[in-house]
Design a protein around this motif. Structure first.
Motif, PDB file in Angstrom:
ATOM      1  N   LYS A   1      31.992  31.119  23.723  1.00  0.00           N
ATOM      2  CA  LYS A   1      33.365  31.261  24.203  1.00  0.00           C
ATOM      3  C   LYS A   1      33.770  30.047  25.041  1.00  0.00           C
ATOM      4  O   LYS A   1      32.929  29.285  25.510  1.00  0.00           O
ATOM      5  N   GLY A   2      35.063  29.909  25.225  1.00  0.00           N
ATOM      6  CA  GLY A   2      35.588  28.851  26.068  1.00  0.00           C
ATOM      7  C   GLY A   2      36.072  29.407  27.396  1.00  0.00           C
ATOM      8  O   GLY A   2      36.741  30.440  27.432  1.00  0.00           O
TER       9      GLY A   2
ATOM     10  N   LEU B   1      38.574  28.428  29.637  1.00  0.00           N
ATOM     11  CA  LEU B   1      39.730  27.538  29.700  1.00  0.00           C
ATOM     12  C   LEU B   1      40.630  27.976  30.854  1.00  0.00           C
ATOM     13  O   LEU B   1      41.059  29.135  30.908  1.00  0.00           O
TER      14      LEU B   1
ATOM     15  N   TYR C   1      39.834  30.165  19.712  1.00  0.00           N
ATOM     16  CA  TYR C   1      40.712  31.019  20.511  1.00  0.00           C
ATOM     17  C   TYR C   1      39.935  32.138  21.207  1.00  0.00           C
ATOM     18  O   TYR C   1      40.527  33.117  21.661  1.00  0.00           O
TER      19      TYR C   1
ATOM     20  N   TYR D   1      38.089  33.266  24.346  1.00  0.00           N
ATOM     21  CA  TYR D   1      38.038  32.858  25.746  1.00  0.00           C
ATOM     22  C   TYR D   1      37.295  33.880  26.592  1.00  0.00           C
ATOM     23  O   TYR D   1      37.258  35.070  26.271  1.00  0.00           O
TER      24      TYR D   1
ATOM     25  N   HIS E   1      39.596  33.438  36.607  1.00  0.00           N
ATOM     26  CA  HIS E   1      39.031  32.621  35.526  1.00  0.00           C
ATOM     27  C   HIS E   1      37.555  32.327  35.809  1.00  0.00           C
ATOM     28  O   HIS E   1      36.691  32.458  34.925  1.00  0.00           O
TER      29      HIS E   1
END
Length: 569
Positions: A139-140, A142, A180, A182, A201
């Motif tokens: 996963k990212g 971001l 996509y 996240y 985050h």
């Protein structure tokens, strides 16, 4: 231009090849589409009288700056019909980031911009998957942020481009592929409190630390800011992970509800202990790779005014690739970096011919020769013009770019500088590129003394006679985990000398003859540039102004000055 999210990798690869081989035809077709579609708009009708001929476009339509077309844009802002400038209805206005002077511009936009943005993101997913192995397995993290939008007098939203995309159906209905995926729920991205969003985050990313394969933000500055929040809040983050519950000061309902799903009320004492042990180390060099062991690259724009953050990112991220993804502005999306793992200093962007119609004014030779995208020459520098589908025609963007090569027949460009001068006292004219060179020279001095440049800006102080350049620096000691900085006079005097020595002959002539005073460094306290950002109306794509002109911004800087140094030589 249609969405390519449902294309497989082979189809996306073929599309990229087609776009980069057929540059001239695609550009000519796009210009004809723009002129035909907008033939009856007031602006185009004034010059072309219903024609869509390229020859008349080149001959009759003037090359303009923002101030030239601002009266037309203001009429739409104030409620007149969109067809003053665009046949496709204007749906919103972007507030540009005002990189050089700190002044924002109101840029009209519509769904064609969002369509182009979604297109380039889908193409970017294909490019990165070719170069980074195994990235699809994680996963990212971001650090996407949105902000409360305002309304124009006509009732249309005013927002930053990235915020508008995150709130759009293009993002809401995005593909389900790895790019996509996240760590943070959408509610965290769509909250309106920057501090709370960044904290959440980070909490999401730490809870899922073994799944994180990429970390990023739109701009390098945003990523540096997120790391700073981590630096300030890691103990509290560990407490949240240990207990399985979110801190009470997070009051945004979207964040609270979504984070309850992430944390699940499940205590994670072992994970908290691991993170605490890593963050307790005296040096935070390489902290990113220690906290997220599966990470493969950092994703953020690190060209232009963002280049100054590269040393800071390298400090925290060791030798992770810094992937500068796309070249975009409030006016249009230009293209993408198809060699994502190259070094920051080698980054070039391949302009995509289907996004806007591009023209180029040579910086050398006959400035009257305006070239098309297919006609630029390798090694030459140009001022960039944009004509798009949402109301801008032959508009100067203010960027100077240099052709570094070609991918098939598509030119690749290195961002050189902003066109306008940022500092000047008398006849001297210091632009962004020259100022960056001077600051980089100073940064070498700081680096050799174990000091790290956090951020900088400049100011032409003409309150004294003679006037002089002021460089505001925020620095930290690499070897200290405390916030305070032990100021060392000799080091900063060397920085003053190094900076002045790197400036051009016109500046040195003024210094020699007394029309320009000694360059001054003003060191500001930790967190000053975060406070500066809070003044911005466009935080989602905020970039520290290279030169400060705002009185409020100057007041913030001056309030936080802790030391001043002049080059006495």
């Amino acid at each position: 231009m249609s969405t390519i999210s449902k294309f497989n990798e082979e189809e996306k690869g073929k599309l990229l090849e087609d776009l980069t081989w057929n540059v001239k035809q695609i550009q000519d077709d796009l210009l004809k589409e723009i002129l035909t579609l907008n033939a009856e708009t007031e602006y185009i009708q004034n010059f072309l009288h219903g024609s869509s001929a390229k020859e008349l476009f080149k001959k009759n339509l003037p090359i303009v700056a923002y101030e030239d077309v601002k009266p037309y844009i203001d009429r739409v802002v104030n409620g007149e019909p969109s067809n003053i400038i665009s046949a496709v209805p204007i749906t919103n206005f972007f507030l540009s980031s005002g990189t050089s002077g700190g002044a924002n511009k109101m840029i009209p936009s519509n769904n064609k911009f969002l369509e182009g943005y979604a297109f380039i993101i889908d193409l970017l997913e294909h490019v990165i998957s070719k170069h980074v192995k195994g990235v699809e397995k994680g996963k990212g993290m971001l650090f996407f942020l949105t902000y409360l939008e305002s309304k124009s007098p006509c009732g249309l939203p005013i927002a930053a481009g990235t915020s508008w995309y995150l709130k759009s159906d293009y993002f809401k209905n995005r593909p389900s592929n790895w790019y996509y995926s996240y760590t943070s729920p959408d509610e965290v991205m769509l909250g309106s409190n920057t501090k709370q969003n960044l904290y959440c985050h980070l909490l999401c990313g730490l809870v899922q630390r073994d799944e994180v394969v990429r970390i990023g933000s739109t701009f390098a500055s945003g990523l540096v800011r997120a790391i700073k929040v981590l630096e300030d809040s890691w103990k509290e983050l560990c407490l949240n992970i240990r207990s399985g519950h979110l801190s009470e000061w997070i009051t945004d309902s979207g964040c609270r509800n979504s984070m309850s799903m992430v944390l699940g009320g499940q205590p994670r004492p072992e994970l908290s202990d691991k993170i605490e042990k890593i963050c307790s180390q005296k040096s935070w060099k390489g902290i990113v790779t220690k906290l997220w062991p599966q990470i493969k690259y950092i994703e953020a724009i690190v060209t232009g005014s963002m280049a100054k953050y590269v040393p800071t990112l390298k400090h925290y991220c060791n030798d992770l690739p810094l992937v500068s993804t796309i070249y975009a502005s409030s006016e249009t999306i230009f293209g993408l970096n198809i060699d994502p793992l190259c070094k920051p200093e080698d980054i070039s962007y391949t302009l995509m011919p289907n996004l806007s119609y591009f023209e180029f004014i040579p910086m050398e030779g006959d400035s009257g020769d305006v070239l098309d995208l297919a006609d630029v020459k390798i090694g030459c520098s140009y001022q960039l013009l944009v004509t798009n589908l949402w109301g801008l025609y032959r508009m100067r963007i203010g960027d100077v770019v240099q052709v570094t090569g070609f991918h098939n027949k598509a030119p690749q460009f290195r961002f050189v500088r902003r066109e306008n001068v940022v500092l000047g006292i008398e006849t001297d004219q210091t632009n962004e590129e020259d100022l960056f060179k001077a600051v980089n020279r100073a940064n070498l001095v700081l680096d050799s003394s174990d000091l790290r440049l956090v951020d900088f800006t400049s100011y032409a102080d003409i309150s004294t006679s003679p006037g002089h350049y002021v460089i505001y620096l925020e620095v930290q000691d690499k070897n200290e985990d405390v916030k305070g900085l032990v100021l060392r006079e000799k080091i900063f005097l060397e920085c003053c000398l190094a900076m002045e020595d790197s400036l051009d002959d016109e500046y040195k002539y003024g210094r020699c003859h007394g029309s320009i005073g000694p360059l001054e460094i003003r060191v500001v306290t930790d967190g000053t540039f975060d406070a500066l950002m809070e003044l911005s109306t466009s935080k989602a794509q905020y970039k520290t102004p290279t030169c400060i002109t705002s009185e409020k911004a100057l007041q913030v800087l001056e309030t936080n000055v802790v030391a001043r140094f002049f080059n006495a030589q």
